[in-house]
Design a protein around this motif. Structure first.
Motif, short mmCIF file in Angstrom:
data_model
loop_
_atom_site.label_atom_id
_atom_site.label_comp_id
_atom_site.label_asym_id
_atom_site.label_seq_id
_atom_site.Cartn_x
_atom_site.Cartn_y
_atom_site.Cartn_z
N VAL A 1 65.75 -69.57 10.39
CA VAL A 1 64.55 -69.96 11.13
C VAL A 1 64.02 -71.28 10.58
O VAL A 1 64.11 -71.55 9.37
CB VAL A 1 63.47 -68.85 11.03
N GLU A 2 63.50 -72.10 11.47
CA GLU A 2 62.87 -73.37 11.07
C GLU A 2 61.37 -73.18 11.07
O GLU A 2 60.78 -72.78 12.07
CB GLU A 2 63.27 -74.49 12.03
N ARG A 3 60.75 -73.48 9.90
CA ARG A 3 59.30 -73.42 9.74
C ARG A 3 58.87 -74.63 8.93
O ARG A 3 59.50 -74.95 7.92
CB ARG A 3 58.88 -72.16 8.97
N ASP A 4 57.81 -75.27 9.36
CA ASP A 4 57.24 -76.39 8.60
C ASP A 4 58.29 -77.47 8.27
O ASP A 4 58.39 -77.93 7.13
CB ASP A 4 56.59 -75.90 7.30
N ASP A 5 59.10 -77.83 9.25
CA ASP A 5 60.14 -78.86 9.08
C ASP A 5 61.15 -78.52 7.99
O ASP A 5 61.70 -79.40 7.32
CB ASP A 5 59.51 -80.23 8.78
N CYS A 6 61.38 -77.24 7.78
CA CYS A 6 62.34 -76.78 6.77
C CYS A 6 63.11 -75.60 7.34
O CYS A 6 62.57 -74.81 8.11
CB CYS A 6 61.59 -76.38 5.50
N VAL A 7 64.37 -75.48 6.97
CA VAL A 7 65.19 -74.35 7.42
C VAL A 7 65.18 -73.28 6.33
O VAL A 7 65.46 -73.55 5.16
CB VAL A 7 66.64 -74.79 7.72
N TYR A 8 64.83 -72.06 6.74
CA TYR A 8 64.82 -70.91 5.85
C TYR A 8 65.87 -69.91 6.29
O TYR A 8 66.12 -69.74 7.49
CB TYR A 8 63.45 -70.21 5.87
N TYR A 9 66.45 -69.22 5.32
CA TYR A 9 67.35 -68.11 5.58
C TYR A 9 66.71 -66.87 4.98
O TYR A 9 66.41 -66.84 3.78
CB TYR A 9 68.73 -68.37 4.96
N ASP A 10 66.47 -65.86 5.82
CA ASP A 10 65.75 -64.65 5.39
C ASP A 10 66.66 -63.43 5.33
O ASP A 10 67.46 -63.20 6.24
CB ASP A 10 64.61 -64.34 6.37
N PHE A 11 66.50 -62.66 4.27
CA PHE A 11 67.15 -61.35 4.10
C PHE A 11 66.04 -60.31 4.22
O PHE A 11 65.00 -60.45 3.58
CB PHE A 11 67.79 -61.23 2.72
N LYS A 12 66.25 -59.26 5.00
CA LYS A 12 65.21 -58.24 5.18
C LYS A 12 65.66 -56.90 4.60
O LYS A 12 66.80 -56.49 4.79
CB LYS A 12 64.87 -58.06 6.66
N ILE A 13 64.71 -56.23 3.93
CA ILE A 13 64.96 -54.88 3.42
C ILE A 13 63.82 -53.97 3.88
O ILE A 13 62.72 -54.43 4.17
CB ILE A 13 65.09 -54.84 1.88
N ILE A 14 64.13 -52.67 3.93
CA ILE A 14 63.14 -51.65 4.30
C ILE A 14 63.23 -50.51 3.29
O ILE A 14 64.31 -50.06 2.93
CB ILE A 14 63.41 -51.12 5.72
#
Length: 172
Positions: A41-54
């Motif tokens: 995802v791109e946020r604030d002119d930066c690319v982030y890669y997210d890992f999700k846990i539950i």
């Protein structure tokens, strides 16, 4: 005869109590589900890669730690080996992860670990893979457990978009 009966009763009661204790311990261990997708995802002119846990248990978890690494296959004398490089996470430790509760409007039972490392750029070969390790402690029993998710192919694991809110591990 009575001595043998006493020994037999002692052995059987020991096996039964150990089995009951083992079953209770398994129920008091942390339960974590890890998304099989990495959200790009791109946020604030930066690319982030997210890992999700539950959190899959009905009790909060404490001391939740994440460790991500990229494993590259290299060849050494005798055959292939994996060289691992740490993927720095923006935040790799959370004090508490809430208990799973479907009525929780804030979804305190879900967490995202993010990195700004260019995963698509550094994941260059089909033999490379990313490994995410999560270690958490049950807040009631104090038992810890480690969980591992391997992301084997870049084209199937990195998905444009955000992880869905709440109990879903999908990316949309």
């Amino acid at each position: 005869m009575q001595i043998w009966l006493g020994v037999l009763v002692g052995v059987v009661s020991g096996v039964v109590s150990s089995t009951v204790f083992y079953i209770l311990l398994r129920g008091l261990q942390p339960k974590i589900e890890i998304s099989q997708y990495i959200a790009r995802v791109e946020r604030d002119d930066c690319v982030y890669y997210d890992f999700k846990i539950i959190n899959g248990s009905k009790r909060p978890l404490t001391d939740v730690r994440a460790h991500a690494s990229l494993a590259r296959q290299i060849y050494a004398q005798g055959g292939p080996v994996f060289q691992t490089d740490l993927i720095p996470l923006i935040r790799d430790h959370y004090f508490e992860l809430g208990a799973r509760n479907k009525d929780d409007q804030r979804a305190d039972y879900a967490l995202r670990f993010a990195t700004t490392s260019d995963l698509q750029g550094c994941w260059s070969s089909d033999t490379d893979h990313i490994k995410l390790r999560i270690i958490a402690t049950d807040s009631v029993s104090g038992f810890s457990k480690a969980f591992v998710q391997e992301f084997l192919t870049k084209r199937n694991c990195i998905v444009e978009g955000l992880h869905e809110f709440g109990e879903s591990l999908d990316v949309s």
